[in-house]
Design a protein around this motif. Structure first.
Motif: not given
Length: 218
Positions: A80-86, A100-107
Motif C-alpha cells: 500500500v502506497v501512502f501520499l500525505a495530503l495536508s 514514517a514511510g509516505a511516498r510523497g507529500y502534497v498540500t
C-alpha cells in the motif's frame, strides 16, 4: 489526462467529512475510491480490510495523525502506497511523515487535476512533493543518515493545530478565512490564537507573524 488501464483503488483519510467529499468528487472520474476514514483507528481497520493501492493521508488528526496510521499499517501492508495530503507545509510535518514511510507529500492547495496526477505517480513508484517541500526532505536526509530535524523548544510548545492556525495567520489570513481553510469555527480559531499568544508570550498577531517568519513557518 489518460486514465490508467485499471482504475487505482484509493482510500481517503481525513478528519473533515466535507473535505473528504470534495476530494472524492475530484478523484472519482479517474480512480476507484474504495473507502474513507476520519480517525486513526478507523483508517487502520479499513485499510486492512480494503487493501487499496494508494492512501491519501491527512497529517494531523485528533487521535494521532498520519504518522500513526503509517506506523500501524505499513509493516503488514508493504504494497500500500501512502501520499500525505495536508494543509501544513511545515518542514517538521513533511519530514515526520516521510520518515514514517509516505511516498510523497502534497498540500491541500493542490488542484484536482494535479492531485490525480500525484496519486498515479506514487502508484507507479515515483516520489511526489508540492513545490519547495522536496527541499525539506533533501535537507533532512542528504548526508545526514538517521538525523532528526532540529528541535525548537518554543515551537514544540504548540500543538499541530495551533501551528496550522499560526501559519495561516502569519500569511495574512483573516479569522474567517482560517476557519474556512481548516474546517473549524471562528471561535475555535480565536481559542487557538489566544493559546499561541499565551505560550509565546507575545501580544498581537503582528508579533506572531514575525515570530512565525523567524522559524520559517510562513
Amino acid at each position: 489526462m489518460t486514465e490508467p488501464e485499471r482504475a487505482l483503488r484509493v482510500f481517503l483519510v481525513d478528519d473533515h467529512a466535507m473535505f473528504r467529499a470534495g476530494v472524492r468528487a475530484e478523484l472519482r472520474t479517474y480512480v476507484d475510491v474504495v473507502g474513507e476514514a476520519g480517525t486513526v483507528a478507523e483508517a487502520v481497520a479499513a485499510i486492512t480490510a480494503t487493501q487499496p493501492d494508494v492512501v491519501l493521508l491527512d497529517v494531523h488528526m485528533p487521535d494521532g495523525g498520519g504518522a500513526e496510521v503509517l506506523r500501524r499499517t505499513r509493516p503488514d501492508h508493504p504494497d500500500v502506497v501512502f501520499l500525505a495530503l495536508s494543509v501544513s507545509d511545515a518542514a517538521e510535518d513533511v519530514i515526520a511523515v516521510i520518515r514514517a514511510g509516505a511516498r510523497g507529500y502534497v498540500t491541500k492547495t493542490i488542484s484536482g487535476r494535479d492531485l490525480v496526477a500525484a496519486v498515479c505517480r506514487v502508484a507507479d513508484g515515483d516520489a511526489v512533493f508540492s513545490p519547495r517541500l522536496a527541499g525539506f526532505v533533501l535537507d533532512a536526509f542528504a548526508d545526514r543518515p538517521g538525523a532528526a530535524p532540529i528541535s525548537d523548544p518554543e515551537l514544540d510548545l504548540l500543538t499541530p493545530r495551533e501551528r496550522d492556525v499560526l501559519r495561516l495567520l502569519a500569511r495574512g489570513y483573516a479569522y474567517k478565512e482560517i476557519a474556512s481553510e481548516l474546517f473549524i469555527s471562528i471561535k475555535t480559531v480565536e481559542t487557538h490564537v489566544s493559546s499561541v499568544l499565551r505560550k509565546t508570550q507575545l501580544s498581537n498577531r503582528y508579533e506572531l507573524s514575525r515570530w512565525a517568519a523567524d522559524r520559517r513557518l510562513v
